[in-house]
Design a protein around this motif. Structure first.
Motif, PDB file in Angstrom:
ATOM      1  N   GLY A 173      62.689  37.759  43.650  1.00  0.00           N
ATOM      2  CA  GLY A 173      61.667  38.772  43.812  1.00  0.00           C
ATOM      3  C   GLY A 173      60.585  38.727  42.759  1.00  0.00           C
ATOM      4  O   GLY A 173      59.526  39.357  42.912  1.00  0.00           O
ATOM      5  N   HIS A 174      60.811  37.962  41.705  1.00  0.00           N
ATOM      6  CA  HIS A 174      59.832  37.861  40.629  1.00  0.00           C
ATOM      7  C   HIS A 174      58.623  37.013  41.028  1.00  0.00           C
ATOM      8  O   HIS A 174      57.732  36.777  40.209  1.00  0.00           O
ATOM      9  N   SER A 175      58.614  36.555  42.253  1.00  0.00           N
ATOM     10  CA  SER A 175      57.438  35.858  42.794  1.00  0.00           C
ATOM     11  C   SER A 175      56.922  36.533  44.054  1.00  0.00           C
ATOM     12  O   SER A 175      56.127  35.950  44.790  1.00  0.00           O
ATOM     13  N   GLU A 176      57.357  37.762  44.301  1.00  0.00           N
ATOM     14  CA  GLU A 176      56.971  38.464  45.522  1.00  0.00           C
ATOM     15  C   GLU A 176      56.183  39.740  45.202  1.00  0.00           C
ATOM     16  O   GLU A 176      55.714  39.926  44.091  1.00  0.00           O
ATOM     17  N   GLY A 177      56.058  40.626  46.205  1.00  0.00           N
ATOM     18  CA  GLY A 177      55.159  41.765  46.125  1.00  0.00           C
ATOM     19  C   GLY A 177      55.354  42.657  44.922  1.00  0.00           C
ATOM     20  O   GLY A 177      54.384  43.087  44.283  1.00  0.00           O
ATOM     21  N   ASN A 178      56.605  42.981  44.579  1.00  0.00           N
ATOM     22  CA  ASN A 178      56.853  43.901  43.478  1.00  0.00           C
ATOM     23  C   ASN A 178      56.334  43.370  42.151  1.00  0.00           C
ATOM     24  O   ASN A 178      55.832  44.129  41.314  1.00  0.00           O
ATOM     25  N   TYR A 179      56.434  42.054  41.954  1.00  0.00           N
ATOM     26  CA  TYR A 179      55.956  41.437  40.726  1.00  0.00           C
ATOM     27  C   TYR A 179      54.455  41.662  40.564  1.00  0.00           C
ATOM     28  O   TYR A 179      53.979  42.131  39.516  1.00  0.00           O
ATOM     29  N   PHE A 180      53.704  41.342  41.583  1.00  0.00           N
ATOM     30  CA  PHE A 180      52.249  41.440  41.495  1.00  0.00           C
ATOM     31  C   PHE A 180      51.785  42.900  41.489  1.00  0.00           C
ATOM     32  O   PHE A 180      50.804  43.251  40.830  1.00  0.00           O
ATOM     33  N   ALA A 184      49.817  44.646  38.386  1.00  0.00           N
ATOM     34  CA  ALA A 184      48.500  45.240  38.628  1.00  0.00           C
ATOM     35  C   ALA A 184      48.488  46.721  38.270  1.00  0.00           C
ATOM     36  O   ALA A 184      47.525  47.218  37.661  1.00  0.00           O
ATOM     37  N   TRP A 185      49.538  47.447  38.643  1.00  0.00           N
ATOM     38  CA  TRP A 185      49.581  48.890  38.370  1.00  0.00           C
ATOM     39  C   TRP A 185      49.739  49.171  36.877  1.00  0.00           C
ATOM     40  O   TRP A 185      49.213  50.172  36.376  1.00  0.00           O
ATOM     41  N   THR A 186      50.432  48.298  36.170  1.00  0.00           N
ATOM     42  CA  THR A 186      50.560  48.470  34.721  1.00  0.00           C
ATOM     43  C   THR A 186      49.225  48.212  34.041  1.00  0.00           C
ATOM     44  O   THR A 186      48.780  48.987  33.180  1.00  0.00           O
ATOM     45  N   GLU A 187      48.561  47.136  34.429  1.00  0.00           N
ATOM     46  CA  GLU A 187      47.265  46.796  33.830  1.00  0.00           C
ATOM     47  C   GLU A 187      46.200  47.850  34.139  1.00  0.00           C
ATOM     48  O   GLU A 187      45.298  48.082  33.327  1.00  0.00           O
ATOM     49  N   ALA A 188      46.324  48.500  35.299  1.00  0.00           N
ATOM     50  CA  ALA A 188      45.348  49.526  35.687  1.00  0.00           C
ATOM     51  C   ALA A 188      45.697  50.906  35.118  1.00  0.00           C
ATOM     52  O   ALA A 188      44.926  51.861  35.312  1.00  0.00           O
ATOM     53  N   PRO A 394      44.835  50.079  42.382  1.00  0.00           N
ATOM     54  CA  PRO A 394      44.142  48.782  42.382  1.00  0.00           C
ATOM     55  C   PRO A 394      44.613  47.890  43.519  1.00  0.00           C
ATOM     56  O   PRO A 394      45.721  48.064  44.052  1.00  0.00           O
ATOM     57  N   GLN A 395      43.776  46.946  43.887  1.00  0.00           N
ATOM     58  CA  GLN A 395      44.168  45.965  44.895  1.00  0.00           C
ATOM     59  C   GLN A 395      45.195  45.011  44.297  1.00  0.00           C
ATOM     60  O   GLN A 395      45.031  44.538  43.171  1.00  0.00           O
ATOM     61  N   VAL A 396      46.247  44.753  45.038  1.00  0.00           N
ATOM     62  CA  VAL A 396      47.320  43.891  44.555  1.00  0.00           C
ATOM     63  C   VAL A 396      47.177  42.516  45.197  1.00  0.00           C
ATOM     64  O   VAL A 396      47.153  42.403  46.428  1.00  0.00           O
ATOM     65  N   PRO A 397      47.080  41.462  44.387  1.00  0.00           N
ATOM     66  CA  PRO A 397      46.940  40.118  44.970  1.00  0.00           C
ATOM     67  C   PRO A 397      48.204  39.677  45.667  1.00  0.00           C
ATOM     68  O   PRO A 397      49.312  40.112  45.328  1.00  0.00           O
ATOM     69  N   LYS A 398      48.050  38.808  46.646  1.00  0.00           N
ATOM     70  CA  LYS A 398      49.199  38.239  47.332  1.00  0.00           C
ATOM     71  C   LYS A 398      49.767  37.088  46.498  1.00  0.00           C
ATOM     72  O   LYS A 398      49.059  36.421  45.746  1.00  0.00           O
TER      73      LYS A 398
END
Length: 478
Positions: A173-180, A184-188, A394-398
């Motif tokens: 999962g560290h390469s899937e949606g939750n990771y990104f 993104a949510w932490t940086e924002a 924020p928009q989350v990259p794929k």
């Protein structure tokens, strides 16, 4: 000279050469590794991958690598090449060379191997990984990285030393949606000022229903004729064969596996651990250990981890719940508690018992987040709060690549792994400390700088564990 002795001699020789290169030729450090990596950078080329541990979960890993189109499966290695669980995968890759001993595999075709994937039991990750890195092979190893705190520490140091070797731990999962999303949510600033995380995995486990008044390991049984029991045990002390040690049953025992915490923790806490900079705890305290004994894991566990302030980030308590009768408190507005079809079931089959996702509840100063495991994304709760904040998110990259493709592209120099040992190692050590608290039944106080347990001699000794048996000491030297 036996093949095992030849392998040990070759391993020590290569380690000595690497050490000399570090001291005398820094500009040419690990030239062989550099050659392997540069030789594999052409997009049209595949990575020559050797697979160690090919039954059960190992088979699934190999199939996932094959799906990427970037792996050339050159070798298959397992301690039981005649077992039913290893037959299917061998049939899928008939051209791959076959071995029962990973040391013989490296001796005989090391020059043909660029990377390895390791799908063996928790306790056997360590020697295979250490030998592979010393020989310049990129390493993908299932979670958790190793069984003891010290083994993980040595793997982190080896990855630093052999710095041209690509490493990846298999928390997919560290390469899937939750990771990104988490990143993104932490940086924002959406995820900030977190002070408590509740992690939970409440499905039935293999050892549930066993007699917790156990006084000894199960009696010896006849070893299957196709199984090399000596190699299966690797560096651990001698155990007689029993069916309840193999084919996933190893996860039940302190001597071999890491229980529910080691199995699911890396799929639930990985993003919070990385992006909140949790590092290592200062304290781990058992709050509940139902069925505690000296041999296998409790039927229900609640652990409290204490993490200190990290810069401007506040102290965090992480609570871990497992066991079918040990559900965590659910906050108001949690919403649907049903199972998420995107979360893979345990290796024992479908999730049964309490209808609650394996996952986490994250409490911050102003917000509460609900999340699952693996790649499942977070939700802000209650729903009314989520709707009010929708425009701020924020928009989350794929993801550009799944975990397996990410590893292979990193071997080719085209990406960087998302769960290298520098990231996955401290996460695995968090679980090692939790297991020690489960095993001893005691609260442990941990010095993050010295990396020692300060209040319990027995627990501190378990950071290292018993010395490896004769013939396996070499893997503990860097």
């Amino acid at each position: 000279m036996s093949s095992k002795n030849t392998s040990r001699r070759k391993f020590l020789k290569n380690t000595t050469i690497a050490t000399a290169a570090t001291a005398l030729l820094p500009d040419l450090l690990f030239a062989k590794n550099s050659f392997l990596q540069s030789a594999a950078t052409a997009p049209s080329e595949k990575v020559n991958l050797a697979c160690i541990g090919i039954g059960n979960r190992g088979q699934q890993i190999i199939e996932e690598f094959a799906k990427t189109g970037l792996a050339n499966i050159v070798a298959l290695c397992d301690v039981d090449m005649g077992a039913p669980q290893t037959q299917k995968i061998m049939g899928q890759f008939p051209q791959a060379k076959r071995f029962q001993d990973f040391r013989q595999m490296f001796d005989k075709m090391g020059n043909e191997i660029e990377a390895v994937c390791i799908g063996t039991p928790d306790f056997s990750h360590f020697p295979i990984t250490m030998m592979a890195m010393a020989l310049g092979k990129h390493v993908y190893v299932e979670k958790p990285m190793a069984r003891t705190f010290n083994e993980v520490e040595l793997m982190i140091k080896a990855a630093e030393k052999y710095n041209k070797v690509v490493t990846q731990m298999g928390n997919q999962g560290h390469s899937e949606g939750n990771y990104f999303q988490f990143k993104a949510w932490t940086e924002a600033g959406i995820i900030k000022d977190v002070n408590k995380i509740v992690a939970h995995m409440n499905s039935a486990r293999r050892w549930h229903g066993w007699d917790t008044n156990i006084k000894a390991f199960p009696a010896a049984e006849s070893t299957p004729s196709t199984l090399d029991w000596d190699i299966w045990q690797m560096q651990t002390f001698g155990h007689d064969y029993n069916k309840d040690f193999v084919n996933g049953q190893w996860r039940c025992w302190y001597d071999f596996g890491m229980g529910a915490l080691g199995d699911w923790g890396a799929h639930i806490l990985d993003t919070a651990h990385e992006f909140l900079d949790l590092g290592l705890p200062t304290e781990v305290k058992p709050l509940k250990l139902t069925g505690h004994n000296d041999f296998f894991y409790p039927t229900s566990t609640t652990l409290s981890y204490k993490f200190p302030k990290r810069g401007k980030k506040p102290k965090v308590e992480v609570l871990w719940y497992d066991g079918v009768d040990n559900l965590p408190p659910i906050p108001k507005g949690y919403g649907v508690q049903g199972l998420d079809p995107n979360i893979p079931p345990p290796s024992t089959g479908d999730i049964k018992g309490p209808k609650l996702n394996p996952g986490k509840i994250i409490y911050s100063k102003d917000l509460i987040f609900k999340g699952g495991s693996h790649g499942s994304t977070l939700s802000i709760i209650p729903e009314e709060k989520a709707k009010a904040m929708a425009a701020q998110l924020p928009q989350v990259p794929k993801s550009p690549s799944n975990h397996f493709k990410n590893f292979l592209l990193s071997c080719k120099g085209q990406e960087k792994t998302r769960s290298p040992f520098a990231v996955a190692g401290p996460l695995s050590q968090v679980f090692c400390l939790g297991v020690i608290a489960q095993w001893t039944g005691d609260k442990i106080k941990f010095d993050r700088e010295k990396k020692i347990i300060t209040n319990n001699k027995k627990a501190n000794e378990l950071l290292v564990g018993p010395p490896p048996r004769k013939g396996w000491e070499q893997y503990y030297k860097i």
